[in-house]
Design an enzyme around this catalytic site. Structure first.
Site: not given
Ligand code: NAD
Length: 333
Positions: A123, A170, A203, A227
């Protein structure tokens, strides 16, 4: 009395700010406002989107309550909000998501907080073109950045009487960057034996959040996942009108609703002041006025539950200020 910088903001900002000021005054909040401008309003008045006087006021008072700002397209700023976060190194973005009786949502019993790292990760937008047909973005994660956000999440959990911190990552795929985030999370967690700790792959986290959000408490994660997941969480509890937020650094904090300036409703006195009032409740807790914060929160919860004096997005017909007046009446009852 604590002096607080107040930025009413653009579009619907001034209306929700007036409503919030009225509620805090009636609650006897120990605050004195220093009103300054930013955004489109500031550009019109002073020729700058983020005037030096506004930055100086935040630097001096260390705490600000801010309405939404319109960043004009092509202004040279990616976003004024991002500029503020950078200027004051506001490394923690705090986004509570709580269900309230009377606010339509698919779930009950959600009361979680997303703690998003605000300065690193994809980001940060460190990217460039590689020739004309490829592009590269660099994901930077540092031990320092991880440690301070994860410690922030645990300290927040302790301070607010919460029971569990979940680190979201992740690391199975991004073994270096997210791997470092997870490793630091495990190290910091060992310093807080009184708080339960677990981790989730991002996820899987998203699926769990839509299936059983009531199981989660404090979620801490790198910038980009934060975000996305924080908006997902706002959606779990009834959307933008009821989503407060804060950007917090080592000694400066800015509290603000998550929603934008909704220009099409500006000046109509019909939008929902809840997110701004809840942001002010967070601010009151932060400055050490928890009793006043609780008084406002209880009254607002009651007005939402009753559903009589609420704005049209919540199914009512009250004007912004009428909803604020109902909160003020509920504090007196
Ligand atoms: P927005 O949040 O302003 O509006 C999206 C829709 O959400 C609105 O049309 C409205 O239906 C609803 N909504 C938002 N706030 C509401 C409220 N308090 N009560 C009832 N309904 C509400 O998002 P947008 O239209 O994408 O952005 C408009 C402007 O706001 C843009 O200039 C954008 O850059 C800016 N923005 C600022 C911030 C900020 O300052 N923190 C955040 C997001 C967007």
């Amino acid at each position: 009395m604590r002096k607080i910088t107040l930025i009413p903001g653009d579009g619907i900002g001034p209306e929700i700010t007036e409503a919030t000021k009225a509620v805090l005054a009636a609650a006897g909040a120990p605050v004195e406002w220093e009103v300054v401008l930013a955004g489109e309003n500031a550009l019109k008045e002073s020729g700058a989107l983020l005037p030096e006087e506004t930055l100086a006021s935040i630097r001096r008072n260390k705490v600000a309550l801010k309405g939404p700002l319109t960043t004009p397209v092509g202004s040279g700023f990616r976003s004024i909000n991002v500029a503020l976060r950078k200027e004051f190194d506001l490394y923690a973005n705090l986004r509570p998501a709580k269900t309230y009786a009377g606010v339509k949502s698919r779930y009950a019993g959600v009361d979680l907080v997303v703690v998003r790292e605000n300065t690193e990760d994809l980001y940060a937008g460190v990217e460039h073109m590689v020739g004309e047909d490829a592009a590269e973005s660099i994901k930077i994660i540092t031990r320092k950045g991880c440690a301070r956000i994860i410690r922030f999440a645990f300290d927040y959990a302790v301070r607010e009487g919460r029971r569990k911190v979940t680190a979201v990552h992740k690391a199975n795929i991004m073994k270096c960057t997210d791997g470092l985030f997870l490793k630091v999370a495990q190290e910091v967690a060992a310093e807080y034996p009184q708080i339960e700790f677990e981790d989730r792959i991002v996820d899987n986290m998203c699926m769990q959040l839509v299936q059983k959000p009531e199981l989660y408490d404090v979620l801490v994660m790198p910038n980009l996942y934060g975000d996305i997941v924080s908006d997902l969480c706002a959606g779990l509890v009834g959307g933008l009108g009821v989503a407060p937020g804060a950007n917090i650094g080592a000694d400066i904090a800015i509290f603000e609703p998550v929603h934008g300036s909704a220009p099409k409703y500006a000046g109509m006195n019909r939008v929902n002041p809840t997110a701004m009032i809840l942001s002010a409740v967070m601010m009151l807790r932060y400055i050490g006025a928890p009793a006043v914060a609780e008084k406002v929160h209880r009254a607002l919860t009651e007005v939402l539950r009753e559903g009589k004096s609420v704005t049209s997005d919540l199914g009512g017909s009250a004007a912004t200020m009428e909803m604020a007046e109902a909160v003020i009446r509920a504090m007196r009852d």
